[in-house]
Design a protein around this motif. Structure first.
Motif, PDB file in Angstrom:
ATOM      1  N   LEU A 116      56.869  91.758 -39.912  1.00 40.16           N
ATOM      2  CA  LEU A 116      55.493  92.238 -39.741  1.00 40.16           C
ATOM      3  C   LEU A 116      54.458  91.151 -39.998  1.00 40.16           C
ATOM      4  N   ASP A 117      54.760  90.201 -40.855  1.00 40.14           N
ATOM      5  CA  ASP A 117      53.804  89.117 -41.094  1.00 40.14           C
ATOM      6  C   ASP A 117      53.564  88.329 -39.812  1.00 40.14           C
ATOM      7  N   THR A 118      54.635  88.052 -39.094  1.00 37.78           N
ATOM      8  CA  THR A 118      54.500  87.341 -37.809  1.00 37.78           C
ATOM      9  C   THR A 118      53.812  88.224 -36.783  1.00 37.78           C
ATOM     10  N   TYR A 119      54.218  89.475 -36.734  1.00 39.82           N
ATOM     11  CA  TYR A 119      53.726  90.381 -35.691  1.00 39.82           C
ATOM     12  C   TYR A 119      52.225  90.645 -35.829  1.00 39.82           C
ATOM     13  N   THR A 120      51.765  90.796 -37.051  1.00 43.64           N
ATOM     14  CA  THR A 120      50.368  91.215 -37.252  1.00 43.64           C
ATOM     15  C   THR A 120      49.404  90.051 -37.459  1.00 43.64           C
ATOM     16  N   ALA A 121      49.917  88.854 -37.712  1.00 38.91           N
ATOM     17  CA  ALA A 121      49.048  87.723 -38.074  1.00 38.91           C
ATOM     18  C   ALA A 121      48.037  87.405 -36.973  1.00 38.91           C
ATOM     19  N   GLY A 122      46.755  87.353 -37.347  1.00 36.78           N
ATOM     20  CA  GLY A 122      45.712  86.904 -36.431  1.00 36.78           C
ATOM     21  C   GLY A 122      45.276  87.907 -35.391  1.00 36.78           C
ATOM     22  N   ARG A 123      45.646  89.163 -35.553  1.00 33.13           N
ATOM     23  CA  ARG A 123      45.231  90.158 -34.547  1.00 33.13           C
ATOM     24  C   ARG A 123      44.880  91.489 -35.217  1.00 33.13           C
ATOM     25  N   LYS A 124      43.969  92.215 -34.611  1.00 32.00           N
ATOM     26  CA  LYS A 124      43.579  93.548 -35.067  1.00 32.00           C
ATOM     27  C   LYS A 124      44.357  94.585 -34.267  1.00 32.00           C
ATOM     28  N   PHE A 125      44.521  95.774 -34.873  1.00 32.10           N
ATOM     29  CA  PHE A 125      45.333  96.817 -34.256  1.00 32.10           C
ATOM     30  C   PHE A 125      44.614  98.166 -34.264  1.00 32.10           C
ATOM     31  N   GLY A 148      55.209  91.826 -19.761  1.00 33.63           N
ATOM     32  CA  GLY A 148      56.534  91.638 -20.324  1.00 33.63           C
ATOM     33  C   GLY A 148      56.744  92.435 -21.594  1.00 33.63           C
ATOM     34  N   MET A 149      58.002  92.596 -21.965  1.00 34.81           N
ATOM     35  CA  MET A 149      58.322  93.306 -23.206  1.00 34.81           C
ATOM     36  C   MET A 149      58.413  92.323 -24.367  1.00 34.81           C
ATOM     37  N   VAL A 150      58.140  92.854 -25.550  1.00 40.15           N
ATOM     38  CA  VAL A 150      58.120  92.063 -26.778  1.00 40.15           C
ATOM     39  C   VAL A 150      59.229  92.545 -27.693  1.00 40.15           C
ATOM     40  N   GLY A 151      59.837  91.639 -28.448  1.00 37.23           N
ATOM     41  CA  GLY A 151      60.808  92.078 -29.428  1.00 37.23           C
ATOM     42  C   GLY A 151      61.819  91.029 -29.785  1.00 37.23           C
ATOM     43  N   LEU A 152      62.777  91.470 -30.600  1.00 34.58           N
ATOM     44  CA  LEU A 152      63.829  90.597 -31.087  1.00 34.58           C
ATOM     45  C   LEU A 152      65.009  90.544 -30.143  1.00 34.58           C
ATOM     46  N   GLN A 153      65.186  91.597 -29.334  1.00 31.23           N
ATOM     47  CA  GLN A 153      66.358  91.688 -28.457  1.00 31.23           C
ATOM     48  C   GLN A 153      65.953  92.037 -27.031  1.00 31.23           C
ATOM     49  N   GLY A 207      50.947 105.752 -27.978  1.00 31.57           N
ATOM     50  CA  GLY A 207      52.203 106.492 -27.863  1.00 31.57           C
ATOM     51  C   GLY A 207      53.416 105.695 -28.277  1.00 31.57           C
ATOM     52  N   ASN A 208      53.263 104.785 -29.234  1.00 30.26           N
ATOM     53  CA  ASN A 208      54.380 103.943 -29.669  1.00 30.26           C
ATOM     54  C   ASN A 208      54.610 104.091 -31.168  1.00 30.26           C
ATOM     55  N   ARG A 209      55.780 103.594 -31.655  1.00 29.96           N
ATOM     56  CA  ARG A 209      56.135 103.778 -33.057  1.00 29.96           C
ATOM     57  C   ARG A 209      56.127 102.473 -33.849  1.00 29.96           C
ATOM     58  N   TRP A 210      55.899 101.327 -33.229  1.00 32.77           N
ATOM     59  CA  TRP A 210      56.067 100.024 -33.887  1.00 32.77           C
ATOM     60  C   TRP A 210      57.496  99.891 -34.409  1.00 32.77           C
ATOM     61  N   ALA A 211      58.474 100.134 -33.556  1.00 38.12           N
ATOM     62  CA  ALA A 211      59.884 100.045 -33.945  1.00 38.12           C
ATOM     63  C   ALA A 211      60.230  98.622 -34.361  1.00 38.12           C
ATOM     64  N   LEU A 215      65.405  86.980 -35.382  1.00 41.71           N
ATOM     65  CA  LEU A 215      64.859  87.806 -36.454  1.00 41.71           C
ATOM     66  C   LEU A 215      63.340  87.872 -36.429  1.00 41.71           C
ATOM     67  N   GLU A 216      62.701  87.006 -35.649  1.00 43.68           N
ATOM     68  CA  GLU A 216      61.244  86.979 -35.514  1.00 43.68           C
ATOM     69  C   GLU A 216      60.902  86.801 -34.043  1.00 43.68           C
TER      70      GLU A 216
END
Length: 591
Positions: free
Chosen positions: A289-298, A253-258, A278-282, A565-566
């Motif tokens: 970003l606090d929600t997006y990055t919390a608890g995971r490595k990238f 599935g896709m992730v995002g606000l919309q 090949g992504n930009r983290w749009a 928004l999150e």
């Protein structure tokens, strides 16, 4: 060596570089270039009705198939400024496109000559390379460099500006001695990829985020191969949608606000490691970003080194072409597979599939006026796996991305970052030029459709058939929804009592009359149960007349589409699916 006009040399270079599809409008300052195209005969030209439309056609053509480079041509002054939105749309999404403008004579550039503008300076912020060619002898080298720049590193558009006297000048040129310059793309080392794979296999709930760079690299098959070897779920971005088919069990599935799926967001929130390729983290993907990055490595792999760390700092960054990185990761993964040292992620995959089968939005509404969710449900039924969708922005695009299905690379053509209204119709015409045997279906709201509606005449004149679904609520729907936070609904309604078309019942512009006046076919639908027959009729009209066919669907005026928004706080304004009957065209539905 042969003596020839610079424009004749330029046309010969276009042919040798494999760029032979042009869209544009002639004018006095570019007529020498057009005379060279006529004399050569090998460049197909499609006459647009607006130069911005021509730029979107060239953009759509470039996006349609691997290796395509569309050409946009216009005269001096306003033709160049009209191209800027098209350049921005292609630049923002890393799409190669060549724009060529005519210009006043070199001696008049400082004299405010008629239709003379410094288009090089205007275009530079939204191109990889922009140049006004002041010396005839520079023309071959400028075109040579333009193609190298377009194709090297992160792809993107260029603009070449040709003063009329430079076009008319003669130079010595031998096309047989011309060679394209080498294309430069960074490639990840084995050591870098070993570190990335070590981090992935140390995780319990890893994900692969697949960006548009994978599609640009023509590496979608390699993405699927890597995911299958590792048995790791994939989250495509909006620009990467289609890199893995929607019905693949590893498409999470896709992730995002919309433009996201409920199950995609929930799966991402359960992950502990993400490798983005090949992504930009749009920001519409990440949200806060606090929600997006919390608890995971990238790990972030991207062809453009300055993209790494631009939005947030990854634990490991690697500058590499997506195709080269995937090839290297596949080699390493196969070695570890043979050594039986890969973790078993079957339990994690099962969890993702459970969410994919149960977390759906309701689409099966029978309301009149029609609810937009029902339109996408019927589109899923009417159009098959080989359909290529084209869309740009608005509630129509957002809801379409939530509910439509895409089954292959370059089957979702979308101006993702710039999102210019009016892009859809001309881009769809470019896609038809690029893939004439494809089933192309465009999706617009009424305002996107009206922005460049005149370009439908191009489809009628040149027999470029596709189906354009226009979901008409006679509103600037996305703007109205965003104005809710300001407690207003100001200057966003497009409805009015059309004295010439009372049958529109206050929905304003009579799209049927306009579309037919432009030489195309059109159908209006007011009852959701009539949608299947309308889509069938549209296919028949498209095949019979070889022109664009518009299916206008009259929607309820007010619909709020899921967004927030999150990624852990998306507002669901409509009913959610509780049974399989609520979302009958969902990819995977738990009974």
């Amino acid at each position: 060596m042969a003596k020839m006009r610079t424009v004749d040399a330029a046309i010969a270079i276009l042919e040798k570089e494999g760029a032979t599809e042009a869209f544009g409008l002639p004018g006095a300052a570019i007529n020498p270039f057009y005379s060279a195209m006529k004399a050569h005969g090998g460049i197909r030209h499609t006459l647009a009705r607006h130069v911005e439309g021509a730029s979107h056609m060239a953009d759509g053509y470039s996006r349609a198939a691997d290796g395509n480079i569309g050409i946009c041509i216009g005269t001096s002054g306003p033709a160049g400024t009209d191209m800027i939105t098209g350049l921005y749309a292609s630049w923002a999404d890393s799409i190669p496109m060549l724009c060529i403008t005519g210009q006043a004579p070199v001696s008049k550039l400082h004299k405010e000559d008629f239709q003379a503008v410094d288009i090089e300076s205007i275009a530079k912020p939204v191109t990889k390379f922009a140049m006004t060619i002041l010396e005839p002898g520079q023309v071959p080298g400028a075109f040579q460099k333009a193609f190298q720049v377009m194709r090297s590193g992160r792809p993107g558009p260029v603009l070449l500006d040709l003063p009329i006297d430079v076009q008319m000048a003669e130079i010595e040129f031998d096309i047989d001695a011309y060679e394209p310059l080498p294309v430069e793309k960074p490639k990840a080392s084995r050591k870098q990829l070993e570190k990335a794979l070590d981090m992935l296999t140390a995780a319990k709930h890893p994900l692969i985020v697949a960006g548009g760079g994978i599609i640009n690299a023509g590496a979608s098959a390699q993405l699927v191969e890597l995911a299958e070897i590792l048995n790791v779920p994939v989250i495509p971005t909006l620009m990467g949608w289609g890199a893995i088919p929607d019905d693949h069990q590893l498409m999470a599935g896709m992730v995002g606000l919309q433009t996201s799926h409920r199950y995609g967001n929930e799966t991402f929130l359960q992950s502990d490691f993400v490798i983005g390729i090949g992504n930009r983290w749009a920001n519409r993907h990440t949200g806060g970003l606090d929600t997006y990055t919390a608890g995971r490595k990238f790990v972030h792999i991207d062809i453009e080194p300055t993209q790494i760390g631009r939005v947030f700092s990854p634990d490991l960054g690697i500058a590499s072409d997506a195709g080269a990185a995937l090839a290297g990761l596949i080699e390493l993964a196969r070695e570890r597979q043979a050594a039986k040292s890969l973790p078993d992620y079957s339990g994690w995959v099962a969890e993702c599939l459970e969410r994919k089968g149960s977390l759906h939005r309701k689409t099966n509404f029978d309301n009149v006026p029609i609810k937009p969710q029902r339109v996408y449900q019927e589109m899923n039924k009417a159009f098959g796996r080989d359909t290529t969708y084209v869309s740009t922005i608005g509630l129509s695009q957002i809801a379409g991305a939530q509910m439509l299905h895409v089954f292959g690379a370059r089957k979702w053509i979308n101006a993702g970052q710039a999102g210019p209204l009016g892009w859809t119709a001309p881009a769809a015409l470019g896609v038809v030029r690029g893939t004439p045997d494809a089933t192309v279906v465009a999706l617009s709201g009424d305002y996107d459709f009206q922005f460049m509606i005149e370009e439908l005449a191009v489809g009628a004149q040149f027999n470029l058939p596709y189906i354009h679904v226009v979901v008409n609520n006679s509103y600037l729907g996305l703007i109205r929804q965003s104005q809710r936070g300001f407690n207003m609904d100001y200057h966003v309604s497009l409805g009015f009592d059309n004295i010439n078309s009372p049958e529109t019942m206050g929905y304003g512009v009579d799209h049927i009359k306009v579309v037919e006046g432009l030489g195309c076919k059109a159908i209006r639908v007011e009852d959701p149960n009539d949608l299947p027959a309308a889509f069938d009729k549209a296919k028949a009209l498209r095949d019979e007349f070889k022109v664009p066919v518009v299916v206008e669907v009259i929607l309820e005026k007010i619909t709020n589409i899921s967004m927030g928004l999150e990624i852990n706080a998306v507002n669901e304004f409509e009913e959610l699916a509780e049974t399989a009957a609520d979302a009958p065209t969902a990819i995977l539905v738990k009974a």
